[in-house]
Design a protein around this motif. Sequence first.
Motif, PDB file in Angstrom:
ATOM      1  N   GLY A 211       0.797  -1.177  -0.086  1.00  0.00           N
ATOM      2  CA  GLY A 211      -0.132  -0.053   0.052  1.00  0.00           C
ATOM      3  C   GLY A 211       0.679   1.373  -0.005  1.00  0.00           C
ATOM      4  O   GLY A 211       0.388   2.165  -0.183  1.00  0.00           O
ATOM      5  N   SER A 212       2.015   1.251   0.228  1.00  0.00           N
ATOM      6  CA  SER A 212       3.070   2.203  -0.099  1.00  0.00           C
ATOM      7  C   SER A 212       3.061   2.796  -1.159  1.00  0.00           C
ATOM      8  O   SER A 212       2.829   2.127  -2.133  1.00  0.00           O
ATOM      9  CB  SER A 212       4.334   2.061   0.742  1.00  0.00           C
ATOM     10  OG  SER A 212       4.992   1.135  -0.050  1.00  0.00           O
ATOM     11  N   VAL A 213       3.541   4.047  -1.584  1.00  0.00           N
ATOM     12  CA  VAL A 213       3.725   4.555  -2.724  1.00  0.00           C
ATOM     13  C   VAL A 213       5.383   4.973  -2.898  1.00  0.00           C
ATOM     14  O   VAL A 213       5.977   5.017  -2.362  1.00  0.00           O
ATOM     15  CB  VAL A 213       3.137   5.912  -2.703  1.00  0.00           C
ATOM     16  CG1 VAL A 213       3.782   6.895  -2.095  1.00  0.00           C
ATOM     17  CG2 VAL A 213       3.114   6.478  -4.357  1.00  0.00           C
ATOM     18  N   CYS A 227       9.054   8.508  -1.766  1.00  0.00           N
ATOM     19  CA  CYS A 227       8.256   9.870  -2.048  1.00  0.00           C
ATOM     20  C   CYS A 227       8.420  10.904  -0.756  1.00  0.00           C
ATOM     21  O   CYS A 227       7.868  10.453   0.069  1.00  0.00           O
ATOM     22  CB  CYS A 227       6.692   9.620  -2.504  1.00  0.00           C
ATOM     23  SG  CYS A 227       6.500   8.483  -4.088  1.00  0.00           S
ATOM     24  N   PRO A 228       9.217  11.805  -0.947  1.00  0.00           N
ATOM     25  CA  PRO A 228       9.257  12.797   0.107  1.00  0.00           C
ATOM     26  C   PRO A 228       7.848  13.466   0.207  1.00  0.00           C
ATOM     27  O   PRO A 228       7.239  13.976  -0.688  1.00  0.00           O
ATOM     28  CB  PRO A 228      10.306  13.806  -0.427  1.00  0.00           C
ATOM     29  CG  PRO A 228      10.770  13.248  -1.376  1.00  0.00           C
ATOM     30  CD  PRO A 228       9.879  12.207  -2.138  1.00  0.00           C
ATOM     31  N   ASN A 229       7.374  13.545   1.766  1.00  0.00           N
ATOM     32  CA  ASN A 229       6.292  13.933   1.703  1.00  0.00           C
ATOM     33  C   ASN A 229       5.990  15.608   1.356  1.00  0.00           C
ATOM     34  O   ASN A 229       4.887  16.048   0.819  1.00  0.00           O
ATOM     35  CB  ASN A 229       5.768  14.093   3.397  1.00  0.00           C
ATOM     36  CG  ASN A 229       5.484  12.496   3.911  1.00  0.00           C
ATOM     37  OD1 ASN A 229       4.998  11.688   2.828  1.00  0.00           O
ATOM     38  ND2 ASN A 229       5.670  12.337   5.061  1.00  0.00           N
ATOM     39  N   ALA A 230       7.257  16.257   1.494  1.00  0.00           N
ATOM     40  CA  ALA A 230       6.988  17.706   1.013  1.00  0.00           C
ATOM     41  C   ALA A 230       6.648  17.989  -0.260  1.00  0.00           C
ATOM     42  O   ALA A 230       6.186  19.022  -0.750  1.00  0.00           O
ATOM     43  CB  ALA A 230       8.352  18.354   1.554  1.00  0.00           C
ATOM     44  N   ILE A 250      -0.076  12.865  -0.712  1.00  0.00           N
ATOM     45  CA  ILE A 250       0.171  11.678  -0.540  1.00  0.00           C
ATOM     46  C   ILE A 250       1.095  11.430   0.435  1.00  0.00           C
ATOM     47  O   ILE A 250       2.334  11.848   0.161  1.00  0.00           O
ATOM     48  CB  ILE A 250       0.384  10.821  -1.934  1.00  0.00           C
ATOM     49  CG1 ILE A 250      -0.592  11.425  -3.156  1.00  0.00           C
ATOM     50  CG2 ILE A 250       0.288   9.354  -1.804  1.00  0.00           C
ATOM     51  CD1 ILE A 250      -0.105  11.031  -4.392  1.00  0.00           C
ATOM     52  N   SER A 251       0.918  10.511   1.509  1.00  0.00           N
ATOM     53  CA  SER A 251       1.998  10.356   2.422  1.00  0.00           C
ATOM     54  C   SER A 251       3.107   9.049   1.888  1.00  0.00           C
ATOM     55  O   SER A 251       2.502   8.380   0.882  1.00  0.00           O
ATOM     56  CB  SER A 251       1.324   9.758   3.697  1.00  0.00           C
ATOM     57  OG  SER A 251       0.704   8.499   3.862  1.00  0.00           O
ATOM     58  N   ASN A 252       3.848   8.741   2.804  1.00  0.00           N
ATOM     59  CA  ASN A 252       4.745   7.566   2.245  1.00  0.00           C
ATOM     60  C   ASN A 252       4.009   6.455   2.250  1.00  0.00           C
ATOM     61  O   ASN A 252       4.415   5.308   1.487  1.00  0.00           O
ATOM     62  CB  ASN A 252       6.124   7.599   3.288  1.00  0.00           C
ATOM     63  CG  ASN A 252       7.018   8.749   3.050  1.00  0.00           C
ATOM     64  OD1 ASN A 252       7.031   9.199   1.948  1.00  0.00           O
ATOM     65  ND2 ASN A 252       7.857   8.935   4.172  1.00  0.00           N
ATOM     66  N   SER A 257      -4.702  12.437   1.363  1.00  0.00           N
ATOM     67  CA  SER A 257      -5.338  13.848   2.097  1.00  0.00           C
ATOM     68  C   SER A 257      -5.642  15.041   1.546  1.00  0.00           C
ATOM     69  O   SER A 257      -4.846  15.497   0.284  1.00  0.00           O
ATOM     70  CB  SER A 257      -4.574  13.984   3.282  1.00  0.00           C
ATOM     71  OG  SER A 257      -3.151  14.521   2.933  1.00  0.00           O
ATOM     72  N   SER A 258      -6.741  15.597   1.841  1.00  0.00           N
ATOM     73  CA  SER A 258      -7.045  17.252   1.358  1.00  0.00           C
ATOM     74  C   SER A 258      -6.063  18.081   1.873  1.00  0.00           C
ATOM     75  O   SER A 258      -5.983  18.260   3.096  1.00  0.00           O
ATOM     76  CB  SER A 258      -8.407  17.387   1.139  1.00  0.00           C
ATOM     77  OG  SER A 258      -9.289  16.557   0.454  1.00  0.00           O
ATOM     78  N   LEU A 259      -5.557  19.164   0.824  1.00  0.00           N
ATOM     79  CA  LEU A 259      -4.772  20.123   1.559  1.00  0.00           C
ATOM     80  C   LEU A 259      -5.258  21.503   1.199  1.00  0.00           C
ATOM     81  O   LEU A 259      -6.023  21.659   0.056  1.00  0.00           O
ATOM     82  CB  LEU A 259      -3.142  20.184   0.862  1.00  0.00           C
ATOM     83  CG  LEU A 259      -2.556  18.530   1.292  1.00  0.00           C
ATOM     84  CD1 LEU A 259      -1.117  18.550   0.397  1.00  0.00           C
ATOM     85  CD2 LEU A 259      -2.440  18.310   2.599  1.00  0.00           C
ATOM     86  N   ASP A 260      -5.001  22.413   1.894  1.00  0.00           N
ATOM     87  CA  ASP A 260      -5.274  23.820   1.753  1.00  0.00           C
ATOM     88  C   ASP A 260      -4.009  24.677   1.646  1.00  0.00           C
ATOM     89  O   ASP A 260      -4.102  25.889   1.466  1.00  0.00           O
ATOM     90  CB  ASP A 260      -6.362  24.585   2.508  1.00  0.00           C
ATOM     91  CG  ASP A 260      -6.024  24.450   3.938  1.00  0.00           C
ATOM     92  OD1 ASP A 260      -4.616  23.929   4.198  1.00  0.00           O
ATOM     93  OD2 ASP A 260      -6.677  24.749   4.858  1.00  0.00           O
ATOM     94  N   LYS A 261      -2.867  23.980   1.910  1.00  0.00           N
ATOM     95  CA  LYS A 261      -1.523  24.318   1.671  1.00  0.00           C
ATOM     96  C   LYS A 261      -0.425  23.388   1.504  1.00  0.00           C
ATOM     97  O   LYS A 261      -0.970  22.390   1.028  1.00  0.00           O
ATOM     98  CB  LYS A 261      -1.256  25.338   3.061  1.00  0.00           C
ATOM     99  CG  LYS A 261      -1.038  24.498   4.291  1.00  0.00           C
ATOM    100  CD  LYS A 261      -0.737  25.070   5.389  1.00  0.00           C
ATOM    101  CE  LYS A 261      -1.976  26.453   5.950  1.00  0.00           C
ATOM    102  NZ  LYS A 261      -1.790  26.929   7.076  1.00  0.00           N
TER     103      LYS A 261
END
Length: 271
Positions: A211-213, A227-230, A250-252, A257-261
């Motif tokens: 399930g990881s990316v 994948c670096p989170n940033a 997308i996390s590791n 997740s939805s983001l507004d920043k």
Amino acid sequence: MRIIFIYLSGVGYPQAPGGLRGVRRDRVKRFTAPMIDRPFTARITTFSRCGVDSARAPSILAAMKRQSGFNIIELMVAIAVFGVLLGVGIPGVESYIQNGRMTTQINSLSTALSHARSEAIKLNQRVVVCVSENGTSCDAVGTGNGWNKGWLVFVDRNANGVLNKGGSGVDDCAQGATTDCLLFQQKAFDGTNTLTPAVSVPDVLVYVGDGSVRCNTDSSLATLESCPNATTYFTLCDFRGAAHAKAVGISNTGRISSLDKQPNGSALTCP
């Protein structure tokens, strides 16, 4: 139009006392018919079309003329008020439609990524999500196309990062198949909205069996990196700019997740 009624009293027709009620005497004419052995009376009266004596017609017409509609000033005021309401309401409706379109488009990406992760875990196989303008194959690495051009989601059974289908009559998604199974194809977005990837996901990302990316940070599909989170997110923009932008991160571990920043806390930017 007048309707004339003649009331006869004479042979075989006894006259009621007082005659026809409401008939003026100057409208009553007496004459003797030669062929009848006794005189009879013909009473003639007239009624208007609606059953009202014509003498009352002028007063009715005068009352009808007094019932008027809008005058020109009232009509102009009504039109001005309607114009103000349109001026206030139309921008709000346009903004509502645009927000709805952006929500639908960003949700389509989130759904595709979640589905890819779910299939990778279920099948214990690599599942590729790649940008695709033609809808049949992944765009070449480094083309720089935005993901608003469309994308593909497929099971990459031979782990080469390329969609290899079995051709006509072959069920690529059957159990035991060795060719790649196309799970989903997203067409290009309508309108001018842009879906821009961060530097870690320019063309493709891959979910593996746990399930990881994995990301293609070195522009080579032969090797995939964590994948670096940033820098693993997508930004959706419209003509209104960054103030109305939406993003998906997308996390590791592959979770969406939805983001507004931006993940690092910076404001979202638009091209």
